[in-house]
Design a protein around this motif. Structure first.
Motif, PDB file in Angstrom:
ATOM      1  N   UNK A 299       1.145  -0.674  -0.162  1.00  0.00           N
ATOM      2  CA  UNK A 299       0.365  -0.203  -0.092  1.00  0.00           C
ATOM      3  C   UNK A 299       0.809   1.371   0.295  1.00  0.00           C
ATOM      4  N   UNK A 300       0.215   2.212  -0.314  1.00  0.00           N
ATOM      5  CA  UNK A 300       0.909   3.712  -0.913  1.00  0.00           C
ATOM      6  C   UNK A 300      -0.272   4.643   0.228  1.00  0.00           C
ATOM      7  N   UNK A 301      -0.338   5.121   1.497  1.00  0.00           N
ATOM      8  CA  UNK A 301      -0.638   5.594   1.610  1.00  0.00           C
ATOM      9  C   UNK A 301      -0.526   7.611   1.609  1.00  0.00           C
ATOM     10  N   UNK A 302      -0.952   8.234   1.085  1.00  0.00           N
ATOM     11  CA  UNK A 302      -1.060   9.657   1.172  1.00  0.00           C
ATOM     12  C   UNK A 302      -1.733  11.001   1.821  1.00  0.00           C
ATOM     13  N   UNK A 303      -1.792  11.593   2.543  1.00  0.00           N
ATOM     14  CA  UNK A 303      -1.780  12.739   2.681  1.00  0.00           C
ATOM     15  C   UNK A 303      -1.393  13.900   2.665  1.00  0.00           C
ATOM     16  N   UNK A 304      -2.469  14.692   2.954  1.00  0.00           N
ATOM     17  CA  UNK A 304      -2.041  16.832   2.509  1.00  0.00           C
ATOM     18  C   UNK A 304      -0.716  16.510   1.499  1.00  0.00           C
ATOM     19  N   UNK A 305      -0.874  15.750   0.233  1.00  0.00           N
ATOM     20  CA  UNK A 305      -0.337  16.055  -0.891  1.00  0.00           C
ATOM     21  C   UNK A 305      -0.097  17.544  -2.245  1.00  0.00           C
ATOM     22  N   UNK A 306       1.096  17.530  -2.415  1.00  0.00           N
ATOM     23  CA  UNK A 306       0.833  18.901  -3.136  1.00  0.00           C
ATOM     24  C   UNK A 306       0.698  19.011  -4.785  1.00  0.00           C
ATOM     25  N   UNK A 307       0.564  19.560  -5.650  1.00  0.00           N
ATOM     26  CA  UNK A 307       0.363  19.381  -6.912  1.00  0.00           C
ATOM     27  C   UNK A 307       1.538  19.173  -7.800  1.00  0.00           C
ATOM     28  N   UNK A 308       2.209  19.517  -7.366  1.00  0.00           N
ATOM     29  CA  UNK A 308       3.423  18.496  -7.954  1.00  0.00           C
ATOM     30  C   UNK A 308       3.754  16.606  -8.013  1.00  0.00           C
ATOM     31  N   UNK A 309       3.149  16.396  -7.166  1.00  0.00           N
ATOM     32  CA  UNK A 309       2.641  15.201  -6.762  1.00  0.00           C
ATOM     33  C   UNK A 309       1.835  13.930  -7.633  1.00  0.00           C
TER      34      UNK A 309
END
Lengths: 117, 115
Positions: free
Chosen positions: A75-85
């Motif tokens: 799994x890859x948990x994502x939180x508070x990502x930025x547009x460049x992600x």
């Protein structure tokens, strides 16, 4: 048909959301990988798991949190990502080099295309 | 560190033309070499591989030979088809650290085959 299955295929999320990407393989591989691929670029390694233990973290920001709950899942948990992600996130698996898999290739899923609003 | 250099495209050819995509590498150990292909909207598919000097990998009419003396792994196909249009990545794995490691990729070559 790919033997590495990634879900979802597409994901749109806001910068305050929390979401997870999933990857599954049933080839008995004990090494699993996360890569990030921007448009018109090669994949860039993010994380490597070997026998369910994190062995390589390529200085990835903490807003990306990997998890390997068993030998088939990643799994890859994502939180508070930025547009460049925003990118294509690819999962791969291979035999572990330490158990005779040194020359074996990595097998890739079709990826999750992530868009950050 | 390890690196892979490949010709960048786009490379545009007519159907049935001969294809060569050049790839050279530098590595600290004795790497395994791969060619991957990526069709639009998809992940990477392994096209062929070679694990030691003078090995020839082949698949779907594509071939590449591991040349240690020139540190090269050029991809060739005798007669390309429109369906071969894709991005091709040359890659190596070194395992010099003994454990699982990421692939080192070239920048990719966008191949366009015109009917």
């Amino acid at each position: 048909d790919t033997e590495v299955t990634q879900t979802p295929k597409h994901l749109v999320m806001g910068m305050t959301n929390k979401k997870s990407l999933k990857c599954e393989q049933h080839m008995g591989h004990r090494a699993m990988y996360w890569y990030k691929q921007k448009a018109k670029k090669p994949p860039e390694l993010m994380f490597v798991y070997s026998y369910e233990k994190l062995s390589i973290n390529e200085s990835v920001p903490s807003r990306f949190s990997p998890e390997c709950p068993n030998s088939s899942l990643l799994n890859l948990h994502l939180h508070a990502l930025q547009p460049e992600d925003s990118a294509l996130y690819l999962c791969a698996s291979s035999q572990d080099p330490g158990t005779g898999g040194r020359n074996q290739p990595q097998h890739f899923g079709d990826g999750t295309r992530l868009s950050i609003l | 560190g390890d690196s892979v250099t490949q010709m960048e495209g786009p490379v545009t050819l007519s159907e049935e033309a001969f294809l060569t995509i050049n790839c050279t590498y530098t590595a600290t150990g004795y790497p395994s070499l791969f060619w991957y292909v990526q069709y639009p909207g998809e992940g990477l598919q392994l096209l062929l591989k070679a694990t030691k000097a003078d090995d020839k990998g082949s698949n779907k009419g594509f071939e590449a030979t591991y040349r240690k003396e020139t540190t090269s792994f050029h991809l060739e196909k005798g007669s390309v088809q429109v369906s071969d249009s894709a991005v091709y990545f040359c890659a190596l794995s070194d395992h010099s650290g003994g454990g699982a490691d990421g692939l080192t990729f070239g920048k990719g070559t966008h191949l366009i085959i015109q009917p």
